[in-house]
Design an enzyme around this catalytic site. Structure first.
Site, PDB file in Angstrom:
ATOM      1  N   LEU A 288       0.736  -1.229   0.017  1.00  0.00           N
ATOM      2  CA  LEU A 288       0.125   0.102   0.022  1.00  0.00           C
ATOM      3  C   LEU A 288       0.714   1.252   0.189  1.00  0.00           C
ATOM      4  O   LEU A 288       1.982   1.143   0.617  1.00  0.00           O
ATOM      5  CB  LEU A 288      -0.996   0.082   1.238  1.00  0.00           C
ATOM      6  CG  LEU A 288      -1.977  -1.055   1.420  1.00  0.00           C
ATOM      7  CD1 LEU A 288      -2.730  -0.866   2.820  1.00  0.00           C
ATOM      8  CD2 LEU A 288      -3.060  -0.956   0.293  1.00  0.00           C
ATOM      9  N   ASP A 289       0.372   2.245  -0.590  1.00  0.00           N
ATOM     10  CA  ASP A 289       1.022   3.687  -0.641  1.00  0.00           C
ATOM     11  C   ASP A 289       1.374   4.024   0.961  1.00  0.00           C
ATOM     12  O   ASP A 289       0.294   3.662   1.778  1.00  0.00           O
ATOM     13  CB  ASP A 289       0.552   4.754  -1.470  1.00  0.00           C
ATOM     14  CG  ASP A 289       0.427   4.239  -2.923  1.00  0.00           C
ATOM     15  OD1 ASP A 289       1.125   3.551  -3.204  1.00  0.00           O
ATOM     16  OD2 ASP A 289      -0.495   4.840  -3.437  1.00  0.00           O
ATOM     17  N   LYS A 290       2.386   4.696   1.139  1.00  0.00           N
ATOM     18  CA  LYS A 290       2.539   5.330   2.391  1.00  0.00           C
ATOM     19  C   LYS A 290       1.600   5.889   2.977  1.00  0.00           C
ATOM     20  O   LYS A 290       1.138   5.911   4.324  1.00  0.00           O
ATOM     21  CB  LYS A 290       3.951   6.382   2.461  1.00  0.00           C
ATOM     22  CG  LYS A 290       4.236   6.782   3.871  1.00  0.00           C
ATOM     23  CD  LYS A 290       5.443   7.799   3.653  1.00  0.00           C
ATOM     24  CE  LYS A 290       5.685   8.279   5.007  1.00  0.00           C
ATOM     25  NZ  LYS A 290       6.973   9.062   4.947  1.00  0.00           N
TER      26      LYS A 290
END
Length: 396
Positions: free
Chosen positions: A146-148
């Site tokens: 997942l993106d940050k």
């Protein structure tokens, strides 16, 4: 070094693994050259029969391993040492756990915590995985990311075998992922499918993606549905990525003119709402449905982070409205998807050929264009979402 012949029963987690991979997983101190020599001289046996390094092992089979190779040689590579974690890191790791069993750990990743490390990134989920490892057991592994700044469901595999199993489900698109997002404005189509190819944006070092309809971009498909709206100011949408490109949901929503709230990277100033709505990104991996290695089904829902829940309340959205409509949706079968892609390709090819015939008819020489001119495609149209057919009347 062991002086006795050893026997191992192949476990469920190692079903269909290659012989050399089994040694790398369970007896890493035995080098590939040694395994090859043992196999070549018949010292390795599977159910009493000779086996080669590329033999596929099956659950329940008995593997005979000759003496030697149990003690790592001087200066050789041993098992990866466990990274000592602070009490705060262990507490953070435990606080993220939603479910766990012998094969998987399901986390609710908070926004702001990266999945993996990188340049200048020292705190990340991958660095906390030792907190979930059992004594002398394998280190858990990431199987997707997942993106940050994206929160929500993140699946961790507890064993190498389950990691391979889950990875195949993600790459084969049989895993179903549901995201919730708040976007600025209201999409004209309330239930749509975005099909826009994506590519890395030049000059960003691969840190930013863009829509690329030149023929070089990777196919990307996102289904979205408007769950509720706050006047003309913002909408709450349910997103389902049908492909897994980097930043896909963020780029697609920005491309149709409705960036995700807080996503200044792709939406600029248009991605922020006035008033007290948080400037953090409002993208949350709400639900994951995926097969379990033991035949069951993992179906997990992650609670919203604090800032997202507060924005929902301020805009007058009720979480129950989304939960009531999350009915199972049959995913596109791989063969059907291949047929659809072939049909679309054929349609595009016929369209280009019609264009070539018109050019020959209108041109002074009537010669068929070659090289780059022949490969040129029509100018890209303005990105737009198209309406999907009703689930009750599937498109044949």
């Amino acid at each position: 070094m062991s002086e006795e012949v050893r026997q191992f029963t192949i476990a469920h987690d190692d079903d269909d693994i290659r012989l050399d991979r089994w040694f790398k997983r369970h007896l890493p101190q035995v080098g590939f050259a040694t395994v090859s020599r043992w196999a070549r001289t018949g010292q390795i046996r599977v159910d009493g029969k000779r086996a080669d390094v590329d033999t596929r092992l099956t659950k329940g089979q008995v593997l005979r391993v000759p003496p030697g190779g149990t003690t790592p040689p001087m200066g050789g590579k041993g098992a990866r040492p466990r990274k000592p974690l602070t009490e705060e890191q262990i507490a953070l790791a435990e606080s993220m756990v939603l479910e766990k069993d012998r094969a998987a750990i399901v986390l609710n990743k908070p926004p702001g915590l990266a999945t993996q490390g990188g340049s200048g990134t020292h705190e990340h989920v991958d660095g906390l995985l030792d907190a979930y490892a059992e004594d002398k057991g394998p280190r858990p592994r990431l199987v997707h990311r997942l993106d940050k700044d994206t929160s929500g469901v993140l699946l961790i595999a507890r064993t190498p075998g389950s990691a391979a199993f889950f990875s195949k489900r993600f790459s084969g698109r049989s895993a179903r992922k549901i995201y919730w997002a708040l976007v600025t404005g209201i999409p004209d189509i309330s239930d749509g499918l975005i099909e826009l190819p994506l590519a890395k944006q030049p000059g960003t070092g691969g840190e930013k993606m863009m829509v690329d309809e030149s023929g070089q971009g990777q196919a990307a498909r996102t289904r979205y549905r408007v769950v509720d709206r706050a006047g003309n100011r913002a909408a709450w949408v349910e997103l389902q990525p049908l492909t897994g490109r980097t930043h896909q949901l963020r780029v697609h929503m920005a491309a149709i003119g409705h960036p995700i709230v807080g996503d200044g990277k792709y939406g600029g100033q248009a991605a922020f709402l006035t008033g007290s709505i948080s400037r953090k990104m409002h993208l949350h991996a709400r639900r994951l449905r995926i097969e379990h290695p033991e035949g069951d089904l993992i179906d997990v829902t992650a609670p919203l982070p604090e800032h997202f829940a507060a924005s929902m309340a301020q805009l007058g959205f009720d979480e129950a409205d989304g939960a009531l409509q999350l009915e199972p949706v049959k995913l596109v079968d791989e063969k059907d998807e291949q047929k659809r892609a072939a049909k679309a390709h054929a349609k595009q090819y016929r369209k280009e050929r019609r264009g070539e015939r018109r050019k020959r008819a209108d041109g002074p020489t009537g010669r068929k264009p070659t090289g780059k001119r022949a490969a040129a495609k029509p100018a890209a149209r303005k990105p737009a979402a198209r309406k999907t057919p009703s689930p009750r009347t599937p498109k044949r």
